[in-house]
Scaffold this active site. Structure first.
Site, PDB file in Angstrom:
ATOM      1  N   LYS A 267       0.850  -1.205   0.000  1.00 44.08           N
ATOM      2  CA  LYS A 267       0.000   0.000   0.000  1.00 44.08           C
ATOM      3  C   LYS A 267       0.885   1.254   0.000  1.00 44.08           C
ATOM      4  O   LYS A 267       1.734   1.428   0.869  1.00 44.08           O
ATOM      5  CB  LYS A 267      -0.900  -0.022   1.246  1.00 44.08           C
ATOM      6  CG  LYS A 267      -1.710   1.267   1.457  1.00 44.08           C
ATOM      7  CD  LYS A 267      -2.672   1.147   2.656  1.00 44.08           C
ATOM      8  CE  LYS A 267      -3.338   2.473   3.001  1.00 44.08           C
ATOM      9  NZ  LYS A 267      -4.215   2.405   4.183  1.00 44.08           N
ATOM     10  N   LYS A 279     -10.396  12.352   8.575  1.00 43.07           N
ATOM     11  CA  LYS A 279      -9.938  11.902   9.891  1.00 43.07           C
ATOM     12  C   LYS A 279      -9.923  13.078  10.864  1.00 43.07           C
ATOM     13  O   LYS A 279      -9.764  14.220  10.444  1.00 43.07           O
ATOM     14  CB  LYS A 279      -8.495  11.374   9.775  1.00 43.07           C
ATOM     15  CG  LYS A 279      -8.349  10.050   9.078  1.00 43.07           C
ATOM     16  CD  LYS A 279      -6.883   9.634   9.038  1.00 43.07           C
ATOM     17  CE  LYS A 279      -6.697   8.303   8.335  1.00 43.07           C
ATOM     18  NZ  LYS A 279      -7.298   7.163   9.012  1.00 43.07           N
ATOM     19  N   ASP A 290       1.455   6.114   5.670  1.00 39.98           N
ATOM     20  CA  ASP A 290       0.487   5.172   5.103  1.00 39.98           C
ATOM     21  C   ASP A 290       0.996   4.517   3.811  1.00 39.98           C
ATOM     22  O   ASP A 290       0.267   3.775   3.160  1.00 39.98           O
ATOM     23  CB  ASP A 290      -0.852   5.894   4.878  1.00 39.98           C
ATOM     24  CG  ASP A 290      -2.052   4.963   5.042  1.00 39.98           C
ATOM     25  OD1 ASP A 290      -1.896   3.905   5.673  1.00 39.98           O
ATOM     26  OD2 ASP A 290      -3.128   5.306   4.529  1.00 39.98           O
ATOM     27  N   ARG A 353      -7.792  -0.578   0.873  1.00 38.88           N
ATOM     28  CA  ARG A 353      -8.309  -1.790   0.223  1.00 38.88           C
ATOM     29  C   ARG A 353      -8.755  -1.490  -1.207  1.00 38.88           C
ATOM     30  O   ARG A 353      -8.723  -2.368  -2.067  1.00 38.88           O
ATOM     31  CB  ARG A 353      -9.429  -2.412   1.068  1.00 38.88           C
ATOM     32  CG  ARG A 353     -10.611  -1.524   1.275  1.00 38.88           C
ATOM     33  CD  ARG A 353     -11.450  -1.937   2.482  1.00 38.88           C
ATOM     34  NE  ARG A 353     -10.875  -1.465   3.740  1.00 38.88           N
ATOM     35  CZ  ARG A 353     -11.419  -1.667   4.929  1.00 38.88           C
ATOM     36  NH1 ARG A 353     -12.542  -2.360   5.045  1.00 38.88           N
ATOM     37  NH2 ARG A 353     -10.842  -1.209   6.026  1.00 38.88           N
TER      38      ARG A 353
END
Ligand code: BES
Ligand code: ZN
Ligand code: ZN
Length: 502
Positions: A267, A279, A290, A353
Site C-alpha cells: 500500500k 480523519k 500510510d 483496500r
C-alpha cells in the site's frame, strides 16, 4: 560506518572502546570477556564480585583500562539469563551497546563474536550483532539544520576474531547484514519523509533509482495507463488529490526463467487524510506513514537484488494520496474495479483496500506462485494486537507457515486472525457486490476479506502493519518513528522460498 574484521585478539590492538558481554548469573567469565578481564587485572570480575553488575539484559557499565591493555575503555553489556537468551535479544544488546558508544562520542570500537558457549552458530551470531548495531544507530536527519553536531557518528567497527577459519563466515554474514540493514534504512527513510517530499511521483522516482542501481526492471504506470486497464477503485481514490497517482511495478528475476514469481503488493498512500470521510486532526501527521507497505516492498526488492537471491519477485506499489478534493470519491459512490466486481464506498477512509484491490488484480498477469500484500490497513489491527504486531490473514496454509517461520527468525512478529465465512456478511452491500467497510466489529478481518475477493485463486496472504510501521516508542534496535517493518520478514521469507524451490 565501516565494518572490518581483524584476525587476533582485543589485546593485540588499540581501540577507543571494546565491548564485552556477560550472561546474568554467570559465576565465571567466558569468551572475550575472560580474555579482557585477565589483561585488565580483574576489573570485570570486580564488577561482578561487588554486585555492581549482574549481567541483566541490556545492563551496561563502562570501565577505563588505564593502560592495562591497548584499548581505552571496555563497555560491559548484560545478555540476561542464558536460558532466556535468543538472537532477538542479541540484536537488542548490541544495538544498545552501539548507542552507548555513540553517546560516549567514541568513533571507533571493536567487538568479538565470542559470547562464550551458546546454542547459536557463528554466522547467526555475527549477523544478528551487525544487524542490531546498524538498525539501532538509524537516525532521520535530512530536515534538521540545528543541533546537528550533538552526537558524533561512529566511523568504524572492528570485529576481532582469533580463528582464521572463521573469518570468511563472519565476513559473509557482515555483508548480508549490511545489505539487509541498508534496505531497512531505505524503507525507514521513505516512510519518515513527509508527504510534501514523498508524493507518489517522488516515490516512483525513488523506486526507479533503486531499480537502476540494482539492475531491477521497472515500469511506472500513470493515470492514463491505469485508466486503460480500468483500475477504477485505485483511480477513484486518487481523484481527490492534485498529485498524479502511480502504479510502480518492479521485477527482479533471480530465479529460473519461467519460474512463477512471488508478487509483493505494498500500500502506497503517501498521505491519508481520510478523504471526504476526513480523519480527526489529532495525529493526522502520522498518516505520512500510510505508504509503509509500499516502502517495505521497494526496500525488499533492493535487498533481494543485493543478495542475488535465486528467486523471481515482482513488487507492485499503488501510490496515491487520499485527499478530499473537488473530484474526490464520496460515500455512496459505486465503483467498478479492474476485476469487474463492484464496490459501494461507505467510508472514503477505507481507501487502502480500494487501491490494493486493483493492484492485486493487476498482479494476476504475472501468474504468481503467491501474492503477499502488506499495508497499514486498519486502526482495528492496532486495537486488536497492539503497536508491535503484524496482523496476518490469508488463504494458503503453507504460505502462512513460511511467514510465521520468517517472523520468528527476524523478530518481526506476526499473529494470525481468522478469515471465517461468517464475517463476510459484514461487507455485503445492497447496491453493489460488496461495500468497502463493515460495521465497527472485526475491522481488520473484514478489510482482509475484502482483499481476498481480489486474490483470485492464487495463494494469498495479507499483512496488516498499521501497528508496527511507525513506533511511538523505541524498541531495543528500532528507534522511535519509522521501523521499516516487513523488509526483514520478506527477505527471510524469500531466502527460504528460494532454498525450497532450488
Ligand atoms: N491508514 C488507515 C489505517 C491506519 C490507522 C494506519 C492507524 C495506521 C494507524 C486506513 O486507511 C484507515 O483509515 N482505516 C480505517 C478503516 C475504517 C474506515 C473502516 C480505520 O482503521 O479507521
Ligand atoms: Zn484511510
Ligand atoms: Zn490508509
Amino acid at each position: 560506518m565501516k565494518i572490518t574484521i581483524k584476525r587476533g585478539n582485543f589485546i593485540d590492538y588499540n581501540f577507543e572502546a571494546v565491548v564485552a558481554v556477560l550472561f546474568e548469573g554467570d559465576k565465571t567469565l567466558k569468551g572475550a570477556a575472560l580474555i579482557l578481564d585477565r589483561e585488565c587485572g580483574g576489573a570485570i570480575s570486580d564488577l561482578l564480585a561487588y554486585g555492581d553488575f549482574k549481567g541483566k539484559l541490556f545492563q551496561s557499565a563502562v570501565l577505563y583500562t588505564r593502560g592495562s591493555l591497548p584499548s581505552k575503555r571496555i563497555l560491559v553489556m548484560g545478555l540476561g539469563k542464558k536460558e532466556e537468551f535468543d538472537i532477538e535479544k542479541l540484536r537488542g544488546v548490541f544495538s544498545k551497546a552501539a548507542q552507548k558508544i555513540r553517546e560516549l562520542h567514541v568513533e571507533k570500537f571493536a567487538l568479538s563474536i565470542d559470547l562464550g558457549n551458546t546454542d547459536f552458530s557463528m554466522d547467526k551470531i555475527s549477523g544478528a550483532i551487525i544487524e542490531g548495531i546498524l538498525l539501532g544507530l538509524y537516525k532521520f536527519t535530512p530536515f534538521k539544520t540545528v543541533d546537528t553536531d550533538k552526537e558524533t557518528e561512529i566511523k568504524e567497527l572492528t570485529i576481532v576474531e582469533p580463528d582464521p577459519e572463521s573469518l570468511d563466515i563472519i565476513s559473509s554474514s557482515i555483508k548480508e547484514a549490511e545489505i539487509i540493514s541498508g534496505a531497512v534504512y531505505l524503507a525507514r527513510d521513505l516512510v519518515s519523509t513527509p508527504s510534501n517530499e514523498m508524493t507518489p511521483t517522488i516515490m516512483a522516482g525513488k523506486a526507479c533509482e533503486v531499480a537502476s542501481q540494482m539492475g531491477i526492471e521497472i515500469e511506472v504506470l500513470d493515470d492514463v495507463e491505469m485508466g486503460k486497464l480500468e483500475m477504477n477503485t485505485l483511480l477513484a481514490v486518487a481523484r481527490g488529490s492534485n498529485e498524479p497517482p502511480k502504479l510502480i511495478v518492479m521485477k527482479y528475476s533471480g530465479g529460473k526463467g519461467g519460474e512463477k514469481p512471488v508478487v509483493l503488493v505494498g500500500k502506497g498512500i503517501t498521505f491519508d487524510s481520510g478523504g471526504i470521510s476526513i480523519k480527526p486532526s489529532a495525529k493526522m501527521e502520522e498518516m505520512k506513514s500510510d505508504m509503509a507497505g509500499g516502502a517495505a516492498v521497494i526496500a525488499t526488492m533492493k535487498a533481494v537484488a543485493g543478495l542475488k537471491l535465486p528467486v523471481n519477485v515482482v513488487g507492485i506499489i499503488p501510490a496515491t494520496e487520499n485527499l478530499p478534493g473537488g473530484k474526490a470519491l464520496k460515500p455512496g459512490d459505486i465503483l467498478r474495479s479492474m476485476s469487474g466486481q463492484t464496490v459501494e464506498v461507505i467510508n472514503t477512509d477505507a481507501e487502502g483496500r480500494l487501491i490494493l484491490a486493483d493492484a492485486m488484480t493487476y498482479a494476476h498477469k504475472f501468474k504468481p506462485a503467491a501474492i503477499i500484500d502488506i499495508a497499514t490497513l486498519t486502526g482495528s489491527c492496532v486495537i486488536a494486537l497492539g503497536d508491535n504486531i503484524i496482523g496476518m490473514m490469508g488463504t494458503d496454509e503453507a504460505l502462512k507457515i513460511s511467514l510465521k517461520d520468517a517472523s520468528e527468525k527476524t523478530g518481526e512478529q506476526v499473529w494470525e486472525l481468522p478469515l471465517w465465512r461468517e464475517y463476510e456478511e459484514l461487507i455485503k452491500s445492497d447496491a453493489a457486490d460488496m461495500k468497502n467497510v463493515g460495521n465497527r466489529v472485526a475491522g481488520t478481518i473484514t478489510a482482509a476479506l475484502f482483499l481476498k475477493k481480489f486474490a483470485g485463486d492464487y495463494p494469498w496472504c495479507h499483512l496488516d502493519i498499521a501497528g508496527p510501521a511507525l513506533l511511538a516508542k523505541e524498541k531495543p534496535y528500532i528507534p522511535k518513528g519509522a521501523s521499516g517493518v516487513g523488509v526483514r520478514l520478506f527477505v527471510q521469507f524469500l531466502k527460504e522460498w528460494a532454498q525450497k524451490n532450488q
